[in-house]
Design an enzyme around this catalytic site. Structure first.
Site, PDB file in Angstrom:
ATOM      1  N   HIS A 191      -6.672 -13.541  -7.301  1.00  0.00           N
ATOM      2  CA  HIS A 191      -7.489 -12.471  -6.726  1.00  0.00           C
ATOM      3  C   HIS A 191      -8.865 -12.553  -7.380  1.00  0.00           C
ATOM      4  O   HIS A 191      -8.998 -13.055  -8.500  1.00  0.00           O
ATOM      5  CB  HIS A 191      -6.822 -11.117  -7.007  1.00  0.00           C
ATOM      6  N   ARG A 192      -9.888 -12.048  -6.682  1.00  0.00           N
ATOM      7  CA  ARG A 192     -11.259 -12.199  -7.204  1.00  0.00           C
ATOM      8  C   ARG A 192     -11.946 -10.852  -7.399  1.00  0.00           C
ATOM      9  O   ARG A 192     -13.180 -10.768  -7.323  1.00  0.00           O
ATOM     10  CB  ARG A 192     -12.070 -13.097  -6.277  1.00  0.00           C
ATOM     11  N   ALA A 245      -2.886  -8.444   5.176  1.00  0.00           N
ATOM     12  CA  ALA A 245      -3.315  -7.094   5.547  1.00  0.00           C
ATOM     13  C   ALA A 245      -2.524  -6.046   4.782  1.00  0.00           C
ATOM     14  O   ALA A 245      -1.291  -6.107   4.750  1.00  0.00           O
ATOM     15  CB  ALA A 245      -3.107  -6.893   7.054  1.00  0.00           C
ATOM     16  N   GLY A 280      -9.512  -5.351   4.919  1.00  0.00           N
ATOM     17  CA  GLY A 280      -9.732  -4.716   6.221  1.00  0.00           C
ATOM     18  C   GLY A 280      -9.133  -5.485   7.384  1.00  0.00           C
ATOM     19  O   GLY A 280      -9.529  -5.296   8.532  1.00  0.00           O
ATOM     20  N   HIS A 311      -8.404 -15.744  -2.862  1.00  0.00           N
ATOM     21  CA  HIS A 311      -9.094 -14.867  -1.910  1.00  0.00           C
ATOM     22  C   HIS A 311     -10.482 -15.442  -1.603  1.00  0.00           C
ATOM     23  O   HIS A 311     -11.234 -15.758  -2.527  1.00  0.00           O
ATOM     24  CB  HIS A 311      -9.274 -13.475  -2.505  1.00  0.00           C
ATOM     25  N   LYS A 353       0.857  -1.203   0.000  1.00  0.00           N
ATOM     26  CA  LYS A 353       0.000   0.000   0.000  1.00  0.00           C
ATOM     27  C   LYS A 353       0.877   1.231   0.000  1.00  0.00           C
ATOM     28  O   LYS A 353       1.938   1.209   0.619  1.00  0.00           O
ATOM     29  CB  LYS A 353      -0.923  -0.007   1.220  1.00  0.00           C
TER      30      LYS A 353
HETATM   31  C1  RUB Z   1      -7.165  -5.395   0.925  1.00  0.00           C
HETATM   32  C2  RUB Z   1      -6.976  -5.559  -0.528  1.00  0.00           C
HETATM   33  C3  RUB Z   1      -7.642  -6.660  -1.289  1.00  0.00           C
HETATM   34  C4  RUB Z   1      -9.057  -6.873  -0.883  1.00  0.00           C
HETATM   35  C5  RUB Z   1      -9.827  -7.833  -1.763  1.00  0.00           C
HETATM   36  O1  RUB Z   1      -6.465  -4.250   1.443  1.00  0.00           O
HETATM   37  O2  RUB Z   1      -6.216  -4.834  -1.110  1.00  0.00           O
HETATM   38  O3  RUB Z   1      -7.549  -6.387  -2.647  1.00  0.00           O
HETATM   39  O4  RUB Z   1      -8.980  -7.442   0.336  1.00  0.00           O
HETATM   40  O5  RUB Z   1     -10.888  -8.391  -1.078  1.00  0.00           O
HETATM   41  P1  RUB Z   1      -6.632  -3.843   2.969  1.00  0.00           P
HETATM   42  P2  RUB Z   1     -11.122  -9.980  -0.986  1.00  0.00           P
HETATM   43  O6  RUB Z   1      -5.967  -4.889   3.784  1.00  0.00           O
HETATM   44  O7  RUB Z   1      -5.922  -2.504   3.094  1.00  0.00           O
HETATM   45  O8  RUB Z   1      -8.101  -3.735   3.246  1.00  0.00           O
HETATM   46  O9  RUB Z   1      -9.877 -10.557  -0.416  1.00  0.00           O
HETATM   47  O10 RUB Z   1     -12.291 -10.105  -0.062  1.00  0.00           O
HETATM   48  O11 RUB Z   1     -11.399 -10.447  -2.352  1.00  0.00           O
END
Ligand code: RUB
Length: 404
Positions: free
Chosen positions: A261-262, A353, A332, A294, A145
């Protein structure tokens, strides 16, 4: 209510649909089964009944709003076709049928004849654990990030710090591929240097480089990424397609784990009465060879999920002819909810995270350490708040985000 022949799971693809309709449910189910196999909106005079009997989808049960339909294995392509053709049958035109106010594909089971055409993960959950030399505890990762904007050098520095803090995994975010500020070749090479440095220092870590791109280029890009030093690649399965995951996972030119990733899944998984649930998506990813997928945070993080997360956890880890997929809990996540995730998932999970590492008051390295400490606490069965008394990084994270 049971209708027609009982489905012989050995030779049918059996799907469960939640149907919302103003018609009698039997009529709606008939329309659905016909549209997805031999039928159209009216009777046709060009064929005799044998075609309908042999290739027609059969309604095998109706329980409340849940309709089970069995598609003969012969309705599916033999060699070419793959998941795109499967989806056109089990999740195609039906979503647009006027007679259905809503229809949601909740589950799909595939017979051995179809399962054996797919190789599944090359590495899977066990293979990732071996690479990372982490046999028992959850894998713990980060998403670099901010999502976009860092240069290759800044990305690599973040990855190094995360590894120095103890994380086993990191990854590009889903919107980062090859922007001008962070070209993929430079980023991959810079991150590889960080991973090599960590390795020399005795710490194994993977970083998934996002290679999501068009179907005509994804294999070449995966091969290039591996040649630039990528130890893992990432594919956005909903935007690139299941076939892209399969092509990369099965390629002998690549041979690195595929993180799946989804992004975009919420467009069809979120509505409880219309769309596609995560369960069939997770099953197809496993067939296609995704090594990590994910699945959501099992009710603990920022994205909706709940029971869908739990069913995809089962699809990743449950018995089957293919290696288990490492479920990835992300969205999150911060140290204060790691215990809740592990309580739901058990140890076979990659907890990840972004903000929950980069937002730590002490920076990325301490944020990484706090996540690892939270996972250690969960592994030992000690509440995070108690473990934090002797682990200041964790305490700082709990002070910022709390714990449940
Ligand atoms: C989370 C992130 C992911 C999402 C995808 O960042 O970047 O792309 O979690 O969601 P952070 P999922 O940790 O800052 O929230 O895993 O539910 O598909």
């Amino acid at each position: 209510m049971h209708l027609g022949e009982p489905a012989d799971a050995g030779s049918h693809v059996v799907c469960r649909y939640r149907v919302t309709t103003d018609l009698p449910i039997e009529k709606a189910a008939e329309a659905l089964a016909a549209e997805q196999s031999t039928g159209t909106w009216t009777g046709i005079s060009t064929l005799d009944d044998s075609v309908f009997r042999r290739y027609g989808a059969k309604i095998t049960s109706i329980e409340g709003d849940m309709v089970e339909i069995a598609y003969p294995e012969e309705d599916f392509s033999i060699e070419v076709g793959g998941v795109p053709q499967i989806l056109s049958v089990i999740a195609g035109n039906l979503f647009g049928l006027e007679s259905l106010r809503g229809v949601r594909l909740e589950d799909a089971s595939f017979p051995p004849g179809i399962m054996k055409k797919y190789k599944g993960p090359r590495f899977g959950a066990g293979g990732l654990r071996e690479i990372l030399r982490r046999p028992e505890k959850p894998l713990v990762g980060t998403i670099v990030k901010p999502k976009i904007g860092l240069s290759p050098k800044e990305t690599a520095a973040y990855v190094y710090e995360a590894g120095a803090g103890g994380l086993t995994n990191s990854k590009d975010d889903e919107t980062l591929v090859d922007q001008r500020f962070c070209p993929i070749e430079e980023r991959t090479k810079a991150v590889a240097e960080s991973l090599d440095r960590l390795s020399e220092e005795g710490h194994e870590m993977l970083h998934a480089i996002n290679i999501s791109t068009g179907g005509d280029r994804i294999l070449d890009l995966a091969e290039d990424a591996a040649s630039w030093g990528a130890r893992q690649v990432m594919i956005d399965v909903m935007t690139c397609g299941f076939a892209a995951v399969q092509a990369v996972a099965e390629s002998d030119r690549v041979k690195v784990p595929v993180h799946v990733h989804r992004t975009m899944h919420g467009a069809f998984t979120k509505d409880p009465l219309h769309g596609i649930s995560m369960l069939p998506i997770a099953k197809l990813v496993r067939m296609c060879g995704g090594d990590a997928l994910h699945i959501g945070t099992l009710g603990a993080g920022k994205m909706a999920g709940g029971s869908g997360d739990r069913s995809s956890l089962g699809a990743c880890l449950g018995a089957g002819p293919h290696r288990a997929v490492m479920p990835v809990a992300s969205g999150g996540v911060h140290p204060g909810i790691v215990g809740d995730i592990v309580a739901e998932s058990g140890m076979d999970v990659q907890i990840q995270a972004g903000g929950g590492v980069a937002g730590h008051p002490g920076g990325v390295r301490k944020g990484a350490a706090a996540m690892i400490q939270a996972a250690d606490a969960a592994f030992l069965g000690i509440p995070a708040a108690e473990y934090a008394r002797t682990h200041p990084e964790l305490q700082a994270a709990l002070d910022r985000w709390g714990s449940r």
